[in-house]
Design a protein around this motif. Structure first.
Motif, mmCIF file in Angstrom:
data_model
loop_
_atom_site.group_PDB
_atom_site.id
_atom_site.type_symbol
_atom_site.label_atom_id
_atom_site.label_comp_id
_atom_site.label_asym_id
_atom_site.label_seq_id
_atom_site.Cartn_x
_atom_site.Cartn_y
_atom_site.Cartn_z
ATOM 1 N N LEU A 14 29.556 29.348 136.943
ATOM 2 C CA LEU A 14 28.968 29.218 136.215
ATOM 3 C C LEU A 14 30.112 30.637 136.159
ATOM 4 C CD1 LEU A 14 24.897 29.971 135.403
ATOM 5 C CD2 LEU A 14 26.629 28.634 134.511
ATOM 6 N N LYS A 15 30.477 31.294 136.940
ATOM 7 C CA LYS A 15 31.222 32.393 136.964
ATOM 8 C C LYS A 15 32.638 31.407 137.232
ATOM 9 C CE LYS A 15 32.350 36.646 139.987
ATOM 10 N NZ LYS A 15 32.141 37.461 140.861
ATOM 11 N N LYS A 16 32.725 30.679 137.572
ATOM 12 C CA LYS A 16 33.916 29.885 137.942
ATOM 13 C C LYS A 16 33.877 29.812 136.708
ATOM 14 C CE LYS A 16 36.102 26.237 140.064
ATOM 15 N NZ LYS A 16 35.943 24.764 140.579
ATOM 16 N N LEU A 17 33.728 28.874 135.887
ATOM 17 C CA LEU A 17 34.160 28.494 134.817
ATOM 18 C C LEU A 17 34.422 29.797 134.200
ATOM 19 C CD1 LEU A 17 31.199 26.302 134.295
ATOM 20 C CD2 LEU A 17 33.426 25.238 134.327
ATOM 21 N N ARG A 18 33.912 30.877 133.801
ATOM 22 C CA ARG A 18 34.299 32.149 133.355
ATOM 23 C C ARG A 18 35.671 32.812 133.945
ATOM 24 N NH1 ARG A 18 34.127 37.641 133.771
ATOM 25 N NH2 ARG A 18 33.168 36.918 135.798
ATOM 26 N N SER A 60 25.888 38.313 132.971
ATOM 27 C CA SER A 60 25.669 38.714 134.659
ATOM 28 C C SER A 60 24.500 38.677 135.960
ATOM 29 C CB SER A 60 26.027 40.510 134.251
ATOM 30 O OG SER A 60 25.811 40.893 136.121
ATOM 31 N N ASN A 61 23.457 38.112 134.924
ATOM 32 C CA ASN A 61 22.568 38.301 136.144
ATOM 33 C C ASN A 61 22.237 36.232 136.206
ATOM 34 O OD1 ASN A 61 21.408 40.773 135.773
ATOM 35 N ND2 ASN A 61 19.520 40.160 133.922
ATOM 36 N N TYR A 62 22.995 35.715 135.076
ATOM 37 C CA TYR A 62 22.968 34.366 134.837
ATOM 38 C C TYR A 62 23.932 35.052 136.310
ATOM 39 C CZ TYR A 62 21.481 33.437 130.424
ATOM 40 O OH TYR A 62 20.732 33.279 129.755
ATOM 41 N N GLU A 63 24.956 34.979 136.244
ATOM 42 C CA GLU A 63 26.381 34.601 137.710
ATOM 43 C C GLU A 63 25.582 35.309 139.100
ATOM 44 O OE1 GLU A 63 29.722 36.519 136.074
ATOM 45 O OE2 GLU A 63 29.800 35.145 134.662
ATOM 46 N N ARG A 64 24.189 36.219 138.962
ATOM 47 C CA ARG A 64 24.065 36.809 140.259
ATOM 48 C C ARG A 64 22.863 36.257 140.727
ATOM 49 N NH1 ARG A 64 22.806 42.383 139.445
ATOM 50 N NH2 ARG A 64 22.508 41.938 138.233
ATOM 51 N N GLY A 65 22.722 35.058 139.586
ATOM 52 C CA GLY A 65 20.970 34.629 140.146
ATOM 53 C C GLY A 65 19.584 35.234 139.984
#
Length: 110
Positions: free
Chosen positions: A20-24, A46-51
């Motif tokens: 997710l972070k890479k795509l962004r 932020s919460n998605y990217e940090r799990g």
């Protein structure tokens, strides 16, 4: 995909966060810009990217549409030879229909 490849697929929430972070980052979007595109808060991104939060079906579909990737890629890192928008749209609609059925029949008793 061959049977060999299917058996090596594993679900890893940490890998999802990294994808997710890479795509962004590859799209050169800030968390705020992505939040606007997928109709949620910057904190959710932020919460998605940090799990800290897991993706809802709606958010998964939004990510698929914004980045033109399949659910297979987001969830398992599987890249398809032809990742055209038409097939992505079909998957997005199927996921949305599945969520509606889950809400209607499974979550009904809660």
């Amino acid at each position: 995909m061959t049977n060999e490849n299917i058996s090596s697929v594993r679900f890893d929430p940490d890998d999802i966060c990294r994808r997710l972070k890479k795509l962004r980052k590859e799209a050169e979007l800030t968390q705020e810009q992505l939040a606007d595109k997928i109709h949620c808060s910057r904190e959710n991104i932020s919460n998605y990217e940090r799990g800290k939060n897991t993706l809802s079906f709606d958010s998964l579909v939004e990510y698929m549409n914004v980045f033109h990737v399949s659910a297979d890629y987001i969830l398992f890192g599987i890249e398809h030879e032809s990742n055209n928008m038409k097939s992505t749209d079909s998957v997005a609609y199927l996921i949305a229909d599945l969520e509606a059925l889950i809400q209607k029949y499974i979550c009904k008793g809660r």
